[in-house]
Write a protein that holds these residues in place. Structure first.
Motif, PDB file in Angstrom:
ATOM      1  N   LYS A  67       0.742  -0.972  -0.352  1.00  0.00           N
ATOM      2  CA  LYS A  67      -0.302  -0.095   0.306  1.00  0.00           C
ATOM      3  C   LYS A  67       1.198   1.333  -0.004  1.00  0.00           C
ATOM      4  N   ASN A  68       2.156   0.903   0.309  1.00  0.00           N
ATOM      5  CA  ASN A  68       2.844   2.370   0.357  1.00  0.00           C
ATOM      6  C   ASN A  68       4.888   1.762   0.110  1.00  0.00           C
ATOM      7  N   PRO A  69       4.299   1.286  -1.841  1.00  0.00           N
ATOM      8  CA  PRO A  69       6.010   1.348  -2.200  1.00  0.00           C
ATOM      9  C   PRO A  69       6.801   2.295  -1.844  1.00  0.00           C
ATOM     10  N   GLN A  70       8.045   2.436  -1.351  1.00  0.00           N
ATOM     11  CA  GLN A  70       9.109   2.706  -1.899  1.00  0.00           C
ATOM     12  C   GLN A  70      10.287   3.201  -3.032  1.00  0.00           C
ATOM     13  N   VAL A  71       9.582   3.547  -4.046  1.00  0.00           N
ATOM     14  CA  VAL A  71      10.454   4.048  -5.306  1.00  0.00           C
ATOM     15  C   VAL A  71      11.164   4.732  -4.595  1.00  0.00           C
ATOM     16  N   LYS A  72      13.215   4.521  -4.931  1.00  0.00           N
ATOM     17  CA  LYS A  72      13.839   5.499  -4.539  1.00  0.00           C
ATOM     18  C   LYS A  72      14.572   5.595  -6.036  1.00  0.00           C
ATOM     19  N   ILE A  73      14.680   7.365  -6.494  1.00  0.00           N
ATOM     20  CA  ILE A  73      15.176   7.596  -7.541  1.00  0.00           C
ATOM     21  C   ILE A  73      16.051   8.572  -7.863  1.00  0.00           C
ATOM     22  N   LYS A  74      16.535   8.859  -8.924  1.00  0.00           N
ATOM     23  CA  LYS A  74      17.450   9.720  -8.622  1.00  0.00           C
ATOM     24  C   LYS A  74      17.972  10.647  -9.938  1.00  0.00           C
ATOM     25  N   ALA A  75      18.281  11.963  -9.504  1.00  0.00           N
ATOM     26  CA  ALA A  75      17.906  12.886 -10.193  1.00  0.00           C
ATOM     27  C   ALA A  75      19.058  13.143 -12.076  1.00  0.00           C
ATOM     28  N   GLY A  76      17.795  12.365 -12.854  1.00  0.00           N
ATOM     29  CA  GLY A  76      19.189  12.675 -14.450  1.00  0.00           C
ATOM     30  C   GLY A  76      18.852  14.499 -14.894  1.00  0.00           C
ATOM     31  N   LYS A  77      18.703  14.866 -15.628  1.00  0.00           N
ATOM     32  CA  LYS A  77      19.022  15.716 -16.203  1.00  0.00           C
ATOM     33  C   LYS A  77      17.732  16.712 -16.560  1.00  0.00           C
ATOM     34  N   PRO A  78      17.462  17.915 -16.529  1.00  0.00           N
ATOM     35  CA  PRO A  78      16.792  18.932 -17.022  1.00  0.00           C
ATOM     36  C   PRO A  78      16.360  18.885 -18.792  1.00  0.00           C
ATOM     37  N   LEU A  79      15.353  19.018 -19.399  1.00  0.00           N
ATOM     38  CA  LEU A  79      15.224  17.906 -20.526  1.00  0.00           C
ATOM     39  C   LEU A  79      15.630  20.173 -21.476  1.00  0.00           C
ATOM     40  N   ALA A  80      15.911  19.793 -22.292  1.00  0.00           N
ATOM     41  CA  ALA A  80      16.640  20.429 -23.145  1.00  0.00           C
ATOM     42  C   ALA A  80      15.235  22.211 -23.225  1.00  0.00           C
ATOM     43  N   LYS A  81      14.141  21.321 -23.693  1.00  0.00           N
ATOM     44  CA  LYS A  81      12.817  21.671 -23.813  1.00  0.00           C
ATOM     45  C   LYS A  81      11.558  21.427 -23.365  1.00  0.00           C
ATOM     46  N   ARG A  82      11.073  22.261 -22.117  1.00  0.00           N
ATOM     47  CA  ARG A  82       9.922  21.257 -21.569  1.00  0.00           C
ATOM     48  C   ARG A  82       8.901  21.231 -22.206  1.00  0.00           C
ATOM     49  N   VAL A  83       8.205  20.267 -22.522  1.00  0.00           N
ATOM     50  CA  VAL A  83       7.291  19.881 -23.539  1.00  0.00           C
ATOM     51  C   VAL A  83       5.919  19.678 -22.627  1.00  0.00           C
ATOM     52  N   THR A  84       5.334  20.615 -22.983  1.00  0.00           N
ATOM     53  CA  THR A  84       3.777  20.869 -22.062  1.00  0.00           C
ATOM     54  C   THR A  84       2.547  19.931 -22.551  1.00  0.00           C
ATOM     55  N   LEU A  85       0.887  20.347 -22.043  1.00  0.00           N
ATOM     56  CA  LEU A  85       0.394  18.997 -21.892  1.00  0.00           C
ATOM     57  C   LEU A  85      -0.210  19.660 -23.555  1.00  0.00           C
ATOM     58  N   VAL A 120       1.992  17.868 -26.061  1.00  0.00           N
ATOM     59  CA  VAL A 120       1.123  16.084 -25.827  1.00  0.00           C
ATOM     60  C   VAL A 120      -0.354  15.763 -26.526  1.00  0.00           C
ATOM     61  N   LYS A 121      -0.546  16.472 -26.204  1.00  0.00           N
ATOM     62  CA  LYS A 121      -2.700  16.242 -26.621  1.00  0.00           C
ATOM     63  C   LYS A 121      -2.354  16.604 -27.697  1.00  0.00           C
ATOM     64  N   ALA A 122      -1.759  16.835 -28.884  1.00  0.00           N
ATOM     65  CA  ALA A 122      -1.706  17.166 -29.985  1.00  0.00           C
ATOM     66  C   ALA A 122      -0.505  16.374 -30.736  1.00  0.00           C
ATOM     67  N   ASN A 123      -0.600  15.868 -30.058  1.00  0.00           N
ATOM     68  CA  ASN A 123       0.646  14.229 -30.964  1.00  0.00           C
ATOM     69  C   ASN A 123      -0.496  12.720 -30.837  1.00  0.00           C
ATOM     70  N   LYS A 124      -0.337  12.292 -31.605  1.00  0.00           N
ATOM     71  CA  LYS A 124      -1.272  10.983 -31.579  1.00  0.00           C
ATOM     72  C   LYS A 124      -0.709  10.347 -31.153  1.00  0.00           C
ATOM     73  N   ILE A 125       0.479  10.568 -30.848  1.00  0.00           N
ATOM     74  CA  ILE A 125       1.410   8.789 -29.752  1.00  0.00           C
ATOM     75  C   ILE A 125       0.305   8.848 -28.714  1.00  0.00           C
ATOM     76  N   PHE A 126      -0.101  10.297 -28.258  1.00  0.00           N
ATOM     77  CA  PHE A 126      -0.376   9.887 -27.184  1.00  0.00           C
ATOM     78  C   PHE A 126      -2.128   9.703 -27.086  1.00  0.00           C
ATOM     79  N   ALA A 127      -2.886   9.991 -28.112  1.00  0.00           N
ATOM     80  CA  ALA A 127      -4.131   9.318 -28.077  1.00  0.00           C
ATOM     81  C   ALA A 127      -4.638   8.087 -27.199  1.00  0.00           C
ATOM     82  N   ASP A 128      -4.104   7.303 -26.541  1.00  0.00           N
ATOM     83  CA  ASP A 128      -4.907   6.213 -25.441  1.00  0.00           C
ATOM     84  C   ASP A 128      -3.426   6.356 -24.150  1.00  0.00           C
TER      85      ASP A 128
END
Length: 126
Positions: free
Chosen positions: A72-90, A93-101
């Motif tokens: 009920k409370n999994p603990q997932v430890k993550i490490k930082a990667g890097k900032p994206l070169a360009k933010r990708v807005t919602l 995402v909604k305009a791209n057909k690969i996210f349709a489903d």
């Protein structure tokens, strides 16, 4: 596997993760999101998405370890990667057909979303 993790930047931002380098991703209560957290494996790639006013993918991270001893409370430890070169807005995402489903579009309140490789590449530019 690749996943997208949503966070409210006023609570915990990608900048916070970059500063700390590691964190435990917990506090998730949605049953579907918990299922995705429990399915994670060390080495899985992550996209960090900031909600609120930003509504955009902002950086990457990686799963370091997963402790599902309390399902009920999994603990997932993550490490930082890097900032994206360009933010990708919602909107992008909604305009791209690969996210349709994608649950990212269909279940807007889901905080842990699996990504296909193609979706991960679109968000990260990799």
């Amino acid at each position: 596997m690749d996943y997208l993790l949503k966070t409210e930047p006023t609570v915990y931002s990608f900048a916070d993760l970059l500063r700390e380098q590691h964190t435990v991703w917990d506090g998730v209560s949605n049953p579907v999101a918990l299922k995705h957290l429990r399915a994670m494996k060390p080495g899985d790639r992550l996209v960090i998405y900031e909600t609120g006013d930003h509504k955009s993918a902002v950086g990457t991270a990686e799963v370091v370890s997963v402790d599902v001893s309390d399902p009920k409370n999994p603990q997932v430890k993550i490490k930082a990667g890097k900032p994206l070169a360009k933010r990708v807005t919602l909107a992008e995402v909604k305009a791209n057909k690969i996210f349709a489903d994608s649950p990212l579009v269909r279940q807007g309140r889901l905080s842990v979303v699996p990504l296909t490789r193609e979706q991960f590449r679109f968000l990260t530019g990799e």
